[in-house]
Every structure is written in structure tokens, then in C-alpha cells.
Scaffold this motif. Structure first.
Motif, mmCIF file in Angstrom:
data_model
loop_
_atom_site.group_PDB
_atom_site.id
_atom_site.type_symbol
_atom_site.label_atom_id
_atom_site.label_comp_id
_atom_site.label_asym_id
_atom_site.label_seq_id
_atom_site.Cartn_x
_atom_site.Cartn_y
_atom_site.Cartn_z
ATOM 1 N N GLY A 114 -10.940 -30.630 -50.216
ATOM 2 C CA GLY A 114 -10.367 -30.782 -48.859
ATOM 3 C C GLY A 114 -9.275 -30.637 -48.092
ATOM 4 N N ALA A 115 -8.255 -31.563 -49.073
ATOM 5 C CA ALA A 115 -6.738 -31.970 -48.450
ATOM 6 C C ALA A 115 -5.754 -31.235 -49.917
ATOM 7 C CB ALA A 115 -6.559 -33.405 -48.028
ATOM 8 N N ARG A 116 -4.708 -31.870 -49.731
ATOM 9 C CA ARG A 116 -3.723 -30.987 -50.649
ATOM 10 C C ARG A 116 -2.713 -32.259 -50.672
ATOM 11 N NH1 ARG A 116 -0.651 -25.659 -49.893
ATOM 12 N NH2 ARG A 116 -0.151 -26.631 -52.269
ATOM 13 N N TYR A 117 -2.441 -32.929 -51.532
ATOM 14 C CA TYR A 117 -1.316 -33.835 -51.980
ATOM 15 C C TYR A 117 -0.148 -33.904 -52.361
ATOM 16 C CZ TYR A 117 -5.969 -36.046 -50.967
ATOM 17 O OH TYR A 117 -7.146 -35.536 -49.803
ATOM 18 N N ARG A 118 0.679 -34.648 -52.572
ATOM 19 C CA ARG A 118 1.678 -34.425 -52.243
ATOM 20 C C ARG A 118 2.445 -35.570 -53.764
ATOM 21 N NH1 ARG A 118 5.876 -35.820 -48.028
ATOM 22 N NH2 ARG A 118 6.576 -38.090 -48.658
ATOM 23 N N ILE A 119 2.916 -35.701 -54.495
ATOM 24 C CA ILE A 119 3.422 -36.749 -56.314
ATOM 25 C C ILE A 119 5.246 -36.927 -55.063
ATOM 26 C CG2 ILE A 119 4.124 -37.458 -58.035
ATOM 27 C CD1 ILE A 119 1.666 -37.282 -57.671
ATOM 28 N N ASP A 120 5.579 -37.883 -54.848
ATOM 29 C CA ASP A 120 6.694 -39.055 -54.761
ATOM 30 C C ASP A 120 7.093 -39.840 -55.890
ATOM 31 O OD1 ASP A 120 6.777 -37.040 -52.245
ATOM 32 O OD2 ASP A 120 5.931 -39.027 -50.865
ATOM 33 N N LEU A 121 8.484 -39.526 -56.448
ATOM 34 C CA LEU A 121 9.073 -39.998 -57.599
ATOM 35 C C LEU A 121 10.045 -40.611 -57.057
ATOM 36 C CD1 LEU A 121 9.053 -37.601 -60.082
ATOM 37 C CD2 LEU A 121 6.896 -39.371 -59.947
ATOM 38 N N GLY A 122 9.788 -42.198 -58.219
ATOM 39 C CA GLY A 122 11.771 -43.161 -58.031
ATOM 40 C C GLY A 122 11.120 -43.402 -58.781
ATOM 41 N N TYR A 123 13.132 -43.832 -59.459
ATOM 42 C CA TYR A 123 13.807 -44.716 -60.726
ATOM 43 C C TYR A 123 14.474 -45.800 -60.142
ATOM 44 C CZ TYR A 123 16.779 -46.318 -64.011
ATOM 45 O OH TYR A 123 17.102 -46.346 -65.353
ATOM 46 N N ARG A 124 14.523 -47.298 -60.211
ATOM 47 C CA ARG A 124 15.539 -47.927 -59.870
ATOM 48 C C ARG A 124 16.765 -48.980 -61.075
ATOM 49 N NH1 ARG A 124 12.921 -51.112 -54.581
ATOM 50 N NH2 ARG A 124 11.195 -51.211 -55.540
ATOM 51 N N MET A 125 17.421 -48.970 -60.583
ATOM 52 C CA MET A 125 17.863 -49.952 -61.707
ATOM 53 C C MET A 125 19.177 -50.579 -61.180
ATOM 54 S SD MET A 125 21.112 -49.702 -63.945
ATOM 55 C CE MET A 125 22.149 -48.444 -63.160
ATOM 56 N N PRO A 126 18.743 -51.857 -61.421
ATOM 57 C CA PRO A 126 18.057 -52.828 -62.030
ATOM 58 C C PRO A 126 16.895 -53.004 -61.318
ATOM 59 C CG PRO A 126 19.680 -54.042 -60.756
ATOM 60 C CD PRO A 126 19.993 -52.724 -60.801
ATOM 61 N N VAL A 127 15.995 -53.133 -61.649
ATOM 62 C CA VAL A 127 14.317 -53.368 -61.309
ATOM 63 C C VAL A 127 14.666 -53.958 -59.750
ATOM 64 C CG1 VAL A 127 12.130 -55.014 -61.781
ATOM 65 C CG2 VAL A 127 13.562 -54.314 -63.905
ATOM 66 N N GLN A 128 13.695 -53.344 -59.265
ATOM 67 C CA GLN A 128 13.782 -53.884 -57.365
ATOM 68 C C GLN A 128 15.192 -53.687 -56.811
ATOM 69 O OE1 GLN A 128 10.421 -55.037 -56.023
ATOM 70 N NE2 GLN A 128 10.000 -54.000 -57.106
ATOM 71 N N GLY A 129 16.376 -53.248 -57.665
ATOM 72 C CA GLY A 129 17.173 -52.388 -56.862
ATOM 73 C C GLY A 129 17.440 -51.176 -56.327
ATOM 74 N N GLU A 130 18.922 -50.647 -55.939
ATOM 75 C CA GLU A 130 19.131 -49.475 -55.428
ATOM 76 C C GLU A 130 18.236 -48.241 -56.281
ATOM 77 O OE1 GLU A 130 20.155 -49.601 -52.357
ATOM 78 O OE2 GLU A 130 20.406 -51.299 -52.199
ATOM 79 N N TYR A 131 17.827 -47.728 -55.584
ATOM 80 C CA TYR A 131 17.384 -46.345 -55.963
ATOM 81 C C TYR A 131 18.451 -45.457 -56.659
ATOM 82 C CZ TYR A 131 12.691 -46.789 -53.987
ATOM 83 O OH TYR A 131 11.141 -46.533 -53.615
ATOM 84 N N VAL A 132 18.157 -45.073 -58.063
ATOM 85 C CA VAL A 132 18.645 -44.669 -58.529
ATOM 86 C C VAL A 132 18.622 -42.767 -58.993
ATOM 87 C CG1 VAL A 132 19.491 -42.826 -60.928
ATOM 88 C CG2 VAL A 132 19.480 -45.417 -60.640
ATOM 89 N N ASP A 133 17.143 -42.455 -58.011
ATOM 90 C CA ASP A 133 17.409 -41.355 -57.964
ATOM 91 C C ASP A 133 15.162 -41.830 -57.062
ATOM 92 O OD1 ASP A 133 16.775 -38.553 -57.131
ATOM 93 O OD2 ASP A 133 16.023 -38.147 -59.006
ATOM 94 N N LYS A 134 15.560 -41.090 -56.205
ATOM 95 C CA LYS A 134 13.522 -40.707 -55.211
ATOM 96 C C LYS A 134 13.789 -39.480 -54.943
ATOM 97 C CE LYS A 134 10.663 -43.203 -52.259
ATOM 98 N NZ LYS A 134 9.839 -44.179 -51.282
ATOM 99 N N VAL A 135 12.676 -39.202 -55.471
ATOM 100 C CA VAL A 135 12.621 -37.295 -54.748
ATOM 101 C C VAL A 135 11.098 -37.154 -54.098
ATOM 102 C CG1 VAL A 135 12.024 -35.042 -56.141
ATOM 103 C CG2 VAL A 135 13.276 -36.962 -57.519
ATOM 104 N N PHE A 136 10.895 -36.924 -53.209
ATOM 105 C CA PHE A 136 9.516 -36.309 -52.241
ATOM 106 C C PHE A 136 9.260 -34.528 -52.472
ATOM 107 C CE2 PHE A 136 12.471 -39.707 -50.355
ATOM 108 C CZ PHE A 136 11.745 -40.145 -50.195
ATOM 109 N N ALA A 137 8.080 -34.804 -52.350
ATOM 110 C CA ALA A 137 7.252 -33.860 -52.776
ATOM 111 C C ALA A 137 8.122 -33.204 -54.514
ATOM 112 C CB ALA A 137 6.849 -32.675 -52.129
ATOM 113 N N ALA A 138 7.288 -33.638 -54.983
ATOM 114 C CA ALA A 138 8.102 -33.633 -56.788
ATOM 115 C C ALA A 138 6.834 -32.420 -57.454
ATOM 116 C CB ALA A 138 8.341 -34.989 -58.279
ATOM 117 N N ALA A 139 5.643 -32.788 -57.214
ATOM 118 C CA ALA A 139 4.655 -31.903 -57.127
ATOM 119 C C ALA A 139 3.645 -31.731 -56.635
ATOM 120 C CB ALA A 139 4.091 -31.537 -58.236
ATOM 121 N N GLY A 140 2.227 -30.649 -56.471
ATOM 122 C CA GLY A 140 1.757 -30.933 -55.052
ATOM 123 C C GLY A 140 0.252 -30.423 -55.955
#
Length: 458
Positions: A408-434
Motif C-alpha cells: 500500500g505504498a510506493r518507495y524509491r531508491i537513492d544511490l551513492g558513491y564516495r571516493m575515498p571511503v567515507q569521503g566526499e560524494y562522487v555521485d549521489k542520486v535521489f529517486a534513481a528507481a521506484g
């Protein structure tokens, strides 16, 4: 109309006349009469918009019914017809008992009057005398909890203060039918909790409730029964959990209607009669589906959702690498509609634009469509190694989990990639899929998660 019924709706339709320009209204008033007088066929100077088409259902006394549907489906028109603020084009609406309605912010309030004066004005509109209002006035003030603003003109109120006072008035006037159209969404979470508790108390006392909300969890919590509208037509009327499953399937299909991508469903609920829908939808081609082993970047193409860049709500990061595709898999098939408890794989393609010379970290967050983060899977915490990457490479990142989410609900997938580990985001995408979730079987999952548990009573 039976004495057991609070509301009876039969063949209800509402049509609006849409004029292209103001002068067409004058033409419609005058010219058809002249044309008939001269024995010519009268011309119509407007287009028809049918907000509701032949709606029929009954609501028994004490029932709580949720009205659901996408924007423009006819929900508010239906409620206004029930309240009597609109006149039907065809059909009938019969009600038994005093109606209290929260249809829109400020309805029934005079902005120049103070809150105190508007309490008595609302009571007079509902046929409640001053003596009776005096008896409940202090309870209304305590529930609304707007302090000294009670003696200020309501035009100075915030939206939250407005709905506090309006709801407090309606619930303390002992209505036999309560109608709420999304008005509580403007209140803070604590006031909303107080309102829902008050609605449950009214239901226990035999009040009939019609509740419109886009929150599936709220509808399921309050209403055993729901009615789904789409484009002015009644699609299904039945148990809330089944109707909400159908609502989100319909929403997924309509959301993809403007896309050239074919639509298909995985794990349909037979009770919702979705097989015909799935059969009618084109199946994704064999080149885009993964048949076993690790998928290549070329294979990870979503056939069920709009193009990737149209899905993404926003993204941040340095841009050295970018996610360019994402899909949700249930077994060997891509899915936008899955069962509670299904094992899901989220496959995403990471396109490396510039060298990423250090080990990195990838992650996935499952959120509600409103952006409430529910849970995450992250390579750092799962001990997975994400190697350095070179420009021009494409990598498939795959996350696997057993979905604990309720139907009874819709959900979305957010994705992230950081480099180095625990570093700044190279790419963070909101609502990549649902994706949406349906509960197979008769088990009811009242909130967001299906968590195994054990109950003992000693």
C-alpha cells in the motif's frame, strides 16, 4: 434509504462546462435560443468535463471509508456533492445525520472575525445553538491550543492554527458524519496524532467517517474499507489493503503512460485481477534482461520506468563518475510491483568519467516517495571492497536484500558513491528507481515494516 445507511450514492455524475474564452458564455446564453427559433440545430459553445461518471455505493452508519485516487480523480468533487456544496448533474446523494466537513482550509470561517467569533459562526451554520456551544467551548479551546490567538482575526493565523481551530470545532459538535479531505496534512505531527486519536474515538461512538488522504499508512490505520477513483470513475470498492494495492498499481501504470517504455508487473496479486494488465503490457526484450550470472552494464537497462534522467529528482557530487541507470529485480525479472518479503536486487550502472584512483564506497537507501529514509545498504558497513576505477569504465553495482516493507505504498531508491571511503560524494542520486509493494494473502501489516515477532500472554 435504509435506516442502516448514513450515505447512499446512486448514479452520481458531475459535468462542468469549460469555455475557451469569456464571450463564449454569452454566446451560450443567447445564440442556441435564436438558433432553435430559426429552426437550426443549436450549437454548443463549451467543452464538457466530467469530473465524476456514474458513481454508486452506500456507506453504513459508523463505517470509516477511505477515498483514494491520484490528483484530478474526482475525490474532492465527490465530497462536495455529499456535503451539498455542489449540485449533481445526474444521480442522487442521500445522507442521514448532521455532517461536519473539513474540505479545505478556512471553509466556513470569516477571515475578519476572531477565532472565538468563528467558533460560534460555525456552530450557527451547523444548527448548533449558543447555549450548547457554551457547554463545549472550553473543550474546543483546549483541543485547538492556539493560546491568545483565539481573540485575533483568523486572517492572521498560520495554516496550522487554522486547521487546529477548524478541526476542534467540528469534532466537538457531535457530528454523525465526519468528512476530512487532506486538511490534517498541514498540522504538525503531534497535532495530527491528537486528531487521529479523536477520529478513532468518534468512530467508536458511531460516527461515520469519510477520509481522503494520499498517505496509505493513514488510510489503512483508520479505514477498514476504501474506494478508489480514477478519472472520475469508481475503479474498486473493498477492503482498504486490497484497494491500496490496486491504487499503487494504477499509479505506476499511469505514471508510465506518457513514456514509450513498455509497462509490466512482477508478482501480481490475483485478487486485484492484474494478470490482464500484465498480459496487455509489452514484455521487456531479451537483450535488456539478465538471464543469469553477473549482468553487464549494457544489459542493465530499465524497460519498465521512464528514462533514467527523467526519474532522478536531483543529484550532488564531484562528477568524476555518474550513475546512469538503475532497476529493481525480483528473481530474473525487472519489477516495479513486488510482494512483501520478496528478495530484491537493485542493479545500477556507474559510468566513470575521470579516474577515481582510490578505493571507494557505494550505498543504497530505500526511502518513501516523500523522502523519509527507511533503511540503507552500504559497502563500508558490509565489508565489500570497491576498487579504484579508470576513466571510460562502466561498472554494475548490485545490492541484494529481503524487503521488509508493507503493502500500500510506493518507495524509491537513492544511490551513492564516495571516493575515498567515507569521503566526499562522487555521485549521489535521489529517486534513481521506484517500486510498489503488495501483500499476498490475507495477513494485514498495519505500518511500514513486516517485522517477525512473538507474543505471549501469561
Amino acid at each position: 434509504m435504509s435506516s442502516e445507511l448514513a450515505i447512499s450514492i446512486q448514479g452520481l455524475s458531475k459535468c462542468y462546462q469549460i469555455y475557451g474564452q469569456p464571450r463564449d458564455r454569452l454566446k451560450q446564453m443567447l445564440l442556441p435560443r435564436l438558433q432553435r427559433w430559426t429552426a437550426r440545430t443549436p450549437r454548443r459553445y463549451y467543452d464538457e468535463f466530467w469530473a465524476l461518471k456514474n458513481i454508486s455505493f452506500d456507506i453504513r452508519r459508523g463505517e470509516a471509508v477511505g477515498i483514494v485516487g491520484r490528483n484530478g480523480s474526482g475525490k474532492s468533487t465527490l465530497l462536495q456533492l455529499i456535503c451539498g456544496t455542489l449540485t449533481p448533474t445526474m444521480g442522487t446523494v442521500e445522507t442521514r445525520g448532521r455532517i461536519a466537513a473539513l474540505l479545505e482550509l478556512g471553509s466556513g470561517f470569516n477571515p475578519e472575525f476572531t477565532g472565538r467569533e468563528n467558533v460560534y459562526l460555525n456552530g450557527a451554520i451547523l444548527g448548533i445553538g449558543k447555549e450548547q456551544l457554551d457547554q463545549v467551548f472550553e473543550r474546543i479551546v483546549r483541543f485547538a491550543d492556539i493560546g491568545d490567538h483565539l481573540d485575533q482575526p483568523v486572517k492572521t493565523y498560520s495554516s496550522g492554527m487554522f486547521v487546529r481551530l477548524a478541526f476542534a470545532v467540528q469534532m466537538h459538535l457531535d457530528p454523525e458524519i465526519l468528512i476530512v479531505d487532506e486538511a490534517l496534512s498541514v498540522g504538525d505531527q503531534f497535532f495530527q496524532a491528537k486528531c487521529y486519536a479523536a477520529i478513532r474515538t468518534m468512530m467508536d461512538n458511531g460516527t461515520t467517517v469519510l477520509f481522503v488522504s494520499h498517505s496509505a499508512a493513514t488510510v489503512k490505520a483508520l479505514c477498514p474499507r476504501a474506494v478508489l477513483l480514477s478519472h472520475g470513475e469508481l475503479i474498486v470498492d473493498g477492503p482498504a489493503s486490497k484497494v491500496l494495492d490496486r491504487y499503487f498499481v494504477l499509479g505506476s501504470l499511469e505514471a508510465n503512460a506518457g513514456s514509450s517504455a513498455p509497462t509490466a508487473l512482477v508478482a501480481p496479486d490475483d485478487d486485484l485481477d492484474l494478470d490482464a494488465v500484465a498480459d496487455a503490457a509489452a514484455a521487456p526484450s531479451s537483450e535488456t534482461m539478465h538471464a543469469g550470472g553477473n549482468a553487464s552494464a549494457a544489459q542493465v537497462v530499465s524497460a519498465l520506468q521512464p528514462p533514467f534522467e527523467r526519474r532522478v529528482s536531483h543529484r550532488v557530487g564531484s562528477g568524476q563518475a555518474r550513475y546512469v541507470e538503475c532497476r529493481v529485480m525480483a528473481g530474473a525479472d525487472e519489477a516495479i510491483f513486488v510482494e512483501t518479503g520478496a528478495t530484491l536486487r537493485v542493479q545500477a550502472v556507474l559510468d566513470v568519467i575521470e579516474d577515481c584512483p582510490q578505493e571507494g564506497e557505494v550505498g543504497m537507501v530505500v526511502s518513501t516517495t516523500e523522502g523519509v529514509e527507511l533503511f540503507a545498504i552500504n559497502s563500508f558497513f558490509h565489508g565489500a571492497r570497491v576498487p579504484a576505477m579508470k576513466a571510460g569504465e562502466k561498472h554494475v553495482v548490485e545490492f541484494e536484500f529481503v524487503s521488509p516493507l508493507s503493502s500500500g505504498a510506493r518507495y524509491r531508491i537513492d544511490l551513492g558513491y564516495r571516493m575515498p571511503v567515507q569521503g566526499e560524494y562522487v555521485d549521489k542520486v535521489f529517486a534513481a528507481a521506484g517500486f510498489s509493494v503488495a501483500n499476498q494473502g490475507d495477513r494485514i501489516i498495519p505500518l511500514l515494516f513486516d517485522v517477525p515477532g512473538k507474543i505471549t500472554v501469561a
